[in-house]
Design an enzyme around this catalytic site. Structure first.
Site, PDB file in Angstrom:
ATOM      1  N   HIS A   1      -2.457   0.762  16.608  1.00  0.00           N
ATOM      2  CA  HIS A   1      -1.712   1.256  15.443  1.00  0.00           C
ATOM      3  C   HIS A   1      -0.401   1.948  15.814  1.00  0.00           C
ATOM      4  CE1 HIS A   1      -1.800   2.120  11.040  1.00  0.00           C
ATOM      5  NE2 HIS A   1      -2.500   1.020  11.077  1.00  0.00           N
TER       6      HIS A   1
ATOM      7  N   GLU B   1      -8.634 -11.340   9.938  1.00  0.00           N
ATOM      8  CA  GLU B   1      -9.244 -10.021   9.689  1.00  0.00           C
ATOM      9  C   GLU B   1      -9.943 -10.036   8.334  1.00  0.00           C
ATOM     10  OE1 GLU B   1      -6.354  -6.850   9.354  1.00  0.00           O
ATOM     11  OE2 GLU B   1      -7.835  -5.321   9.873  1.00  0.00           O
TER      12      GLU B   1
ATOM     13  N   ARG C   1       0.280 -11.515  13.620  1.00  0.00           N
ATOM     14  CA  ARG C   1      -0.595 -10.892  12.623  1.00  0.00           C
ATOM     15  C   ARG C   1      -0.079 -11.001  11.189  1.00  0.00           C
ATOM     16  NH1 ARG C   1      -4.752  -8.948  11.946  1.00  0.00           N
ATOM     17  NH2 ARG C   1      -4.384  -6.746  11.534  1.00  0.00           N
TER      18      ARG C   1
ATOM     19  N   GLU D   1       1.539  -7.096  11.585  1.00  0.00           N
ATOM     20  CA  GLU D   1       1.107  -6.885  10.199  1.00  0.00           C
ATOM     21  C   GLU D   1       2.215  -6.243   9.364  1.00  0.00           C
ATOM     22  OE1 GLU D   1      -2.363  -4.437  10.897  1.00  0.00           O
ATOM     23  OE2 GLU D   1      -1.318  -2.616  10.293  1.00  0.00           O
TER      24      GLU D   1
ATOM     25  N   ASP E   1      -7.266  -1.850  17.643  1.00  0.00           N
ATOM     26  CA  ASP E   1      -5.945  -1.641  17.045  1.00  0.00           C
ATOM     27  C   ASP E   1      -5.376  -0.315  17.529  1.00  0.00           C
ATOM     28  OD1 ASP E   1      -3.724  -1.419  15.415  1.00  0.00           O
ATOM     29  OD2 ASP E   1      -4.773  -1.951  13.561  1.00  0.00           O
TER      30      ASP E   1
ATOM     31  N   HIS F   1      -3.437 -10.436   9.098  1.00  0.00           N
ATOM     32  CA  HIS F   1      -3.856  -9.138   8.575  1.00  0.00           C
ATOM     33  C   HIS F   1      -4.741  -9.365   7.346  1.00  0.00           C
ATOM     34  CE1 HIS F   1      -2.330  -5.076   6.750  1.00  0.00           C
ATOM     35  NE2 HIS F   1      -3.374  -4.857   7.517  1.00  0.00           N
TER      36      HIS F   1
ATOM     37  N   TYR G   1      -6.887   7.225  13.709  1.00  0.00           N
ATOM     38  CA  TYR G   1      -6.705   6.014  12.882  1.00  0.00           C
ATOM     39  C   TYR G   1      -7.972   5.144  12.929  1.00  0.00           C
ATOM     40  CZ  TYR G   1      -5.970   1.272  11.645  1.00  0.00           C
ATOM     41  OH  TYR G   1      -6.171   0.043  11.077  1.00  0.00           O
TER      42      TYR G   1
ATOM     43  N   GLU H   1      -4.189  -4.758  19.517  1.00  0.00           N
ATOM     44  CA  GLU H   1      -3.234  -4.913  18.413  1.00  0.00           C
ATOM     45  C   GLU H   1      -2.263  -3.743  18.352  1.00  0.00           C
ATOM     46  OE1 GLU H   1      -5.249  -5.163  14.660  1.00  0.00           O
ATOM     47  OE2 GLU H   1      -3.466  -4.606  13.539  1.00  0.00           O
TER      48      GLU H   1
ATOM     49  N   ARG I   1     -13.904  -5.548  15.408  1.00  0.00           N
ATOM     50  CA  ARG I   1     -12.911  -4.557  15.819  1.00  0.00           C
ATOM     51  C   ARG I   1     -13.606  -3.221  15.946  1.00  0.00           C
ATOM     52  NH1 ARG I   1      -7.711  -2.044  12.492  1.00  0.00           N
ATOM     53  NH2 ARG I   1      -9.253  -0.495  11.887  1.00  0.00           N
TER      54      ARG I   1
ATOM     55  N   ASN J   1       0.807  -1.215   0.000  1.00  0.00           N
ATOM     56  CA  ASN J   1       0.000   0.000   0.000  1.00  0.00           C
ATOM     57  C   ASN J   1       0.847   1.276   0.000  1.00  0.00           C
ATOM     58  OD1 ASN J   1      -2.258   1.587   0.057  1.00  0.00           O
ATOM     59  ND2 ASN J   1      -2.946   0.979   2.106  1.00  0.00           N
TER      60      ASN J   1
ATOM     61  N   ASP K   1      -6.244  -3.312   1.614  1.00  0.00           N
ATOM     62  CA  ASP K   1      -5.085  -3.151   0.737  1.00  0.00           C
ATOM     63  C   ASP K   1      -4.415  -4.501   0.451  1.00  0.00           C
ATOM     64  OD1 ASP K   1      -4.625  -2.218   3.612  1.00  0.00           O
ATOM     65  OD2 ASP K   1      -2.575  -2.693   3.038  1.00  0.00           O
TER      66      ASP K   1
ATOM     67  N   HIS L   1     -14.688  -4.724  10.687  1.00  0.00           N
ATOM     68  CA  HIS L   1     -14.244  -3.403  11.143  1.00  0.00           C
ATOM     69  C   HIS L   1     -15.426  -2.485  11.401  1.00  0.00           C
ATOM     70  CE1 HIS L   1      -9.815  -2.949   9.828  1.00  0.00           C
ATOM     71  NE2 HIS L   1     -10.068  -4.212  10.076  1.00  0.00           N
TER      72      HIS L   1
ATOM     73  N   TRP M   1       2.215   6.760  12.340  1.00  0.00           N
ATOM     74  CA  TRP M   1       0.814   6.796  11.895  1.00  0.00           C
ATOM     75  C   TRP M   1       0.129   5.504  12.274  1.00  0.00           C
ATOM     76  CZ3 TRP M   1      -1.664   3.655   8.180  1.00  0.00           C
ATOM     77  CH2 TRP M   1      -3.042   3.956   8.069  1.00  0.00           C
TER      78      TRP M   1
END
Ligand code: EZ4
Ligand code: CO
Length: 422
Positions: free
Chosen positions: A232, A359, A303, A282, A230, A332, A179, A256, A167, A57, A336, A142, A422
């Site tokens: 992130h 996921e 993951r 991931e 998550d 994961h 996020y 996560e 999630r 991605n 993407d 999600h 991020w």
């Protein structure tokens, strides 16, 4: 290339149940039916072909170049049956090992070769891996919303749709563009602009808010549904330990990416303070990224996905290693990762003895049309389909109607302007 090793009609190949499958061509197809996907198609002289995903991605073209310049030229003429040897050739033979670009290119080749071999045998891919270990693959969807109430409702819609695991990500008061919060309900897609969108992050505001969300979720929906979250990579190890502790009453399935994962030691601190289950990986691309996490039992779920970690050949090695410490898989499966990775992952999940969860973010209708697939969802479980191969194809004529559309993932800064994860 040594003839004695790679002659397709060598003595060693006679008597095999599959005839030699010489690789005749390999091509990279880039298409953007709503978002960018990079697909490798390997064709053999027997007419059997295989499909692999190479999508990275926001960095798609780097994998295209790696495949076209360095991988495809050494594939032509090889025997597609020799999956392990080709994997070792691409991994060891590059000298410059590992990394997201290299390992995605290897993954695309590997998944395409497993697809070819399964098709040549007329078997679903899970049968080559060792056969079915379960009747269906538990997936999590999600749910996200701008506000706490929106997020509660979004989780409710997934429960109504039959999901056993959800999630939950929510907007955070005082934080713009947190996020995981999409602009539409179903199709959260973070790679949203040609140059990275700048977001501002406050871990303090997030940590003040998040336990309220899970308290409200448990109050409304009880404790039967599995809930995931998550982080992130945003928290420091100590912040992650604090949040894990505060979430314990709500019995998450997992927390996560509690902190950035380059330093595996950091998880020792988190682990020593909380019993909230931890998932990470991931962004990992080999077993080496997770070695200490696994053998010190610092996580509960790994993951890493088929496309990130060099395909099925390497992912099953990670899963076997993890099984020694009773660590389960949790691949994961964001949008993407193309339907090709989803299909391959579902065959892997159907086989892998230490399966945890998968996921599942639904792709757009345009993406589903470009990648006709055998997998399906019912009652919270997914099924890979029982036809030959991994069951995912590419409609090249349709793919050609969606040209590459350069987009990048966002970046995050702290409120004082410091670059953050991020
Ligand atoms: O942000 O795949 O758990 N899922 C995730 C994803 C990632 C994207 C990045 O491309 O963290 O949503
Ligand atoms: Co994630």
């Amino acid at each position: 290339m040594s003839q004695s090793v790679f002659t397709p009609h060598s003595k060693a190949s006679q008597g095999s149940s599959i005839p030699p499958l010489k690789i005749r061509s390999a091509r990279v197809i880039v298409t953007s039916p709503g978002r960018n996907f990079v697909t490798l198609k390997i064709e053999t002289d027997q007419g059997v072909y295989g499909i692999g995903d190479a999508t990275l991605n926001g960095r798609e073209k780097s994998v295209v170049a790696y495949l076209e310049d360095h991988v495809i030229p050494v594939l032509i003429g090889r025997d597609a049956r020799r999956i392990e040897d080709i994997w070792q050739y691409l991994y060891r033979g590059a000298y410059w090992r590992r990394g997201p670009v290299t390992m995605r290119a290897i993954a695309a080749v590997d998944v395409a070769l497993w697809d070819i071999k399964a098709k040549a045998l007329g078997a679903p891919l899970y049968d080559l891996l060792g056969g079915k270990s379960r009747e269906g693959v538990m997936v999590y969807g999600h749910a996200n919303g701008e506000t706490l109430e929106d997020t509660l409702e979004a989780v409710g819609r997934y429960i109504e749709a039959g999901y056993k695991a959800v999630r939950a990500q929510s907007g955070v008061p005082g934080v713009d563009l947190a996020y995981g919060v999409g602009r539409g309900d179903l199709y959260y897609e973070p790679a949203d602009a040609q140059l990275p969108t700048e977001t501002v992050w406050s871990t303090r505001k997030y940590m003040n808010y998040l336990p309220n969300l899970f308290e409200a979720l448990r109050k409304r929906y009880g404790f039967d549904v599995e809930l995931l979250h998550d982080g992130h990579h945003r928290m420091t190890p100590l912040e992650a330990a604090q949040l894990g502790k505060r979430l314990e009453p709500y019995q998450l399935f997992w927390l996560e990416d509690a902190t950035q994962a380059e330093n595996q030691d950091a998880f020792r601190l988190i682990r020593s303070h909380t019993t909230t289950p931890l998932a990470v990986g991931e962004v990992f691309n080999t077993i080496w990224d997770a070695k200490d996490l696994i053998q010190e039992q610092l996580i509960d779920y790994i993951r890493t996905s088929v496309v990130a970690a060099g395909g099925l050949t390497h992912l099953r090695r990670i899963a076997d290693f993890a099984s020694v410490w009773q660590i389960k898989t949790g691949c994961h499966g964001a949008t993407d990762l193309s339907p090709v990775t989803m299909g391959a992952a579902l065959h892997f999940d159907t086989w892998v003895p230490n399966f945890g969860i998968q996921e599942y973010m639904r792709h757009t209708a345009e993406t589903d049309a470009v990648f006709p697939h055998a997998y399906s969802f019912s009652d919270g479980l997914m099924h890979p389909g029982d036809g030959p191969g991994h069951g995912v194809d590419l409609d090249e004529a349709l793919a050609a109607k969606y040209p590459y559309d350069p987009r990048q993932l966002p970046v995050a800064r702290l409120e004082d302007g410091t670059m953050w994860n991020w």
